[in-house]
Design a protein around this motif. Structure first.
Motif, short mmCIF file in Angstrom:
data_model
loop_
_atom_site.label_atom_id
_atom_site.label_comp_id
_atom_site.label_asym_id
_atom_site.label_seq_id
_atom_site.Cartn_x
_atom_site.Cartn_y
_atom_site.Cartn_z
N MET A 23 37.05 -3.44 79.07
CA MET A 23 37.31 -4.26 77.88
C MET A 23 36.47 -3.80 76.71
N THR A 59 35.33 -0.82 76.25
CA THR A 59 35.80 0.50 75.79
C THR A 59 37.02 0.37 74.89
N ALA A 60 37.94 -0.47 75.24
CA ALA A 60 39.14 -0.68 74.41
C ALA A 60 38.78 -1.27 73.06
N LEU A 61 37.81 -2.18 73.09
CA LEU A 61 37.38 -2.78 71.82
C LEU A 61 36.75 -1.75 70.91
N ILE A 78 37.33 1.45 70.94
CA ILE A 78 38.37 2.35 70.41
C ILE A 78 39.13 1.67 69.29
N LEU A 79 39.41 0.38 69.47
CA LEU A 79 40.13 -0.35 68.43
C LEU A 79 39.33 -0.45 67.14
#
Length: 327
Positions: free
Chosen positions: A1, A3-5, A7-8
């Motif tokens: 979670m 990591t996705a944040l 990247i976003l």
């Protein structure tokens, strides 16, 4: 979670940063939204909507120069190459027209320059092309202004920077100029020679005049001296003939003395005896006497010829008239 944040967030940051862009001084940027024209942005920091808006192109507002080389011929059938420099810029208020209406402005300007030059130069001779190159440049500028203003371009100036005829024509022109200058130099040299000849002739004429005047004065003084010498000799009891003989003998010896005084003299006086001077004087006196006698005889003869004779009346004619007188 996490990591996705991350990247976003990174992706959002790049999108946010792409919303800002800068425009350099003396340039403009055309912005399109979904392929449609939106606006024109000028120098400074500008903002656009990411993904939705994009930079369609940048337009240079500086003055640009385009050099066009044209080969054409003159009225006297001489082929020349001309270089026309066109200085132009995009009108800031017409960036839209410059960007959308004309795709290749340099090609358009070149075509107009070719058209005008090839219409104007064939009307002129080669010499006139050199003399009236400014008129050609003005004609090109006038035609370009009328055509390019519609597309948002302003023609600042046009210059004919080079006129290059064929090499053989240039050599012929150089020979003509050289011959003309040689002709002018020859005329000046002839005039200079004429002035020198005239001045020399005037100087010689003046010299001869003064020389003649000197000889005349010299002879006048010699004659005056001879007269005075004869008068002096007459006062001491020597008659004119004896005085003349004495003067002649004296001048004879003076001449011989003058000749002998010059060691390099080649003059020989023949005859050189004193008797020769007396003989010459006697011959002159005899000639004068003979000429006087001839003159007197001619005067007497002329008087006899000019004396008129009386007219004698005829006897027959007198008898015819007499009776009428008596009646």
């Amino acid at each position: 979670m996490n990591t996705a944040l991350i990247i976003l967030l990174v992706f959002g940051f790049f999108i946010f940063m792409s919303s800002f862009f800068t425009v350099k001084q003396q340039s403009s940027v055309v912005i399109e939204r979904f392929g449609k024209f939106l606006s024109v942005r000028n120098s400074g920091l500008q903002l656009k909507i990411p993904i939705v808006d994009r930079i369609a192109g940048r337009v240079n507002l500086k003055i640009q120069q385009l050099d066009v080389i044209i080969e054409t011929k003159t009225k006297d059938n001489v082929f020349i190459k001309m270089k026309v420099s066109v200085q132009f810029k995009v009108i800031q208020e017409k960036v839209y027209d410059a960007f959308y209406k004309l795709e290749y402005p340099h090609d358009q300007i070149t075509a107009y320059v070719f058209d005008v030059v090839r219409a104007e130069v064939p009307k002129l001779k080669l010499d006139d092309v050199f003399e009236r190159k400014d008129d050609i440049a003005i004609a090109v500028k006038r035609e370009l202004n009328e055509a390019m203003t519609t597309y948002g371009y302003d023609i600042i100036n046009t210059l004919v920077t080079d006129i290059d005829p064929d090499i053989q024509v240039k050599n012929a022109m150089n020979r003509i100029n050289a011959a003309d200058r040689e002709k002018t130099a020859a005329e000046f040299e002839a005039e200079s020679s004429r002035i020198r000849i005239v001045a020399k002739a005037k100087a010689e004429a003046e010299s001869k005049r003064l020389q003649g005047q000197g000889i005349a004065d010299q002879r006048r003084e010699i004659a005056r001296g001879l007269v005075e010498s004869v008068e002096v000799l007459n006062n001491v009891g020597i008659n004119s003939q004896e005085a003349s003989a004495l003067i002649v003998v004296t001048q004879h010896y003076d001449t011989l003395q003058a000749i002998g005084a010059d060691a390099n003299s080649n003059l020989i006086l023949l005859p050189n005896s004193p008797q020769a001077g007396s003989d010459m004087l006697n011959n002159m006196v005899a000639s004068f006497s003979a000429s006087n006698q001839v003159g007197e005889m001619m005067k007497k003869h002329n008087k006899k010829v000019e004396k008129p004779k009386p007219i004698q009346p005829q006897s027959g004619y007198e008898d015819d008239i007499q009776p009428e007188v008596q009646s």
